[in-house]
Design an enzyme around this catalytic site. Structure first.
Site, PDB file in Angstrom:
ATOM      1  N   HIS A  98      -4.403 -10.464  -0.538  1.00  0.00           N
ATOM      2  CA  HIS A  98      -5.127  -9.200  -0.724  1.00  0.00           C
ATOM      3  C   HIS A  98      -4.293  -8.040  -0.193  1.00  0.00           C
ATOM      4  CE1 HIS A  98      -9.296 -11.395  -0.657  1.00  0.00           C
ATOM      5  NE2 HIS A  98      -8.440 -11.918  -1.515  1.00  0.00           N
ATOM      6  N   ASP A 118     -10.076  -5.021  -1.165  1.00  0.00           N
ATOM      7  CA  ASP A 118     -11.353  -5.735  -1.302  1.00  0.00           C
ATOM      8  C   ASP A 118     -12.353  -4.972  -2.172  1.00  0.00           C
ATOM      9  OD1 ASP A 118     -10.356  -7.748   0.266  1.00  0.00           O
ATOM     10  OD2 ASP A 118     -11.390  -7.098   2.107  1.00  0.00           O
TER      11      ASP A 118
END
Ligand code: CU
Ligand code: ZN
Length: 182
Positions: A98, A118
């Site tokens: 991520h 996110d």
């Protein structure tokens, strides 16, 4: 005397036009290279069918994310910006983890503590289509936080928004690189 008068006029005209040209040079210009909109085309990874388009548009309140996807299984799917704009591996792992320029923990898009990448989940209906539209306050087009040139990964499973560092969202079923849009 008449010649003197003419010369004076010419000098004045030249001086004035020089000043005007100079002033034009100093006028503020629209900033060059400031991206207002970005786009990501998602392609299925090997053995999968999910695809779609995501746009990112700068607004006063943050980056507006609009996703239109198809070919998904019904239900929620984890949906993140990953660190590298590299979708070359058949399973999408070349995109890295991520996108997390601040070294934070995984979280939900509305949390203060989250990876920049996110974006939570996107939910598909029973025709396999998914639509998501929200304003993200953390995404950016600038400096070390820029999402340009990174990737969007769509996952097989739901992001539980708490398991570190992935949200336990499972395999990567689609991948696309984020680029500058018109
Ligand atoms: Cu992901
Ligand atoms: Zn995360």
């Amino acid at each position: 005397m008449k010649t003197m008068y003419k010369v004076t006029i010419i000098v004045l005209v030249l001086f004035t036009s020089f000043k005007v040209l100079n002033a034009q040079d100093k006028m503020p210009k629209p900033p060059v290279g400031q991206t207002q909109k970005a786009i990501c085309i998602l392609y299925p990874t090997q053995g999968n069918n999910a695809s779609g388009t995501i746009t990112f548009t700068k607004t006063e309140n943050g980056i507006k994310v609009v996703a239109e996807l198809q070919g998904l299984s019904k239900g929620k799917h984890g949906f993140h910006i990953h660190e590298f704009g590299d979708c070359s591996s058949p399973d999408g792992t070349s995109a890295g983890g991520h996108f997390n320029p601040e070294g934070k923990q995984h979280g939900a898009p509305m949390d203060m503590m989250r990876h920049e990448g996110d974006m939570g989940n996107i939910e598909a209906d029973d025709t396999g289509k998914a639509h998501l539209e929200y304003i993200d306050k953390m995404l950016s087009f600038d400096g070390v936080h820029s999402i340009l040139g990174r990737s969007v990964i769509l996952h097989k499973s739901e992001d539980d928004l708490k398991t570190q560092p992935t949200g336990n969202a499972g395999a990567r079923i689609a991948c696309g690189v984020i680029g500058v849009a018109k």
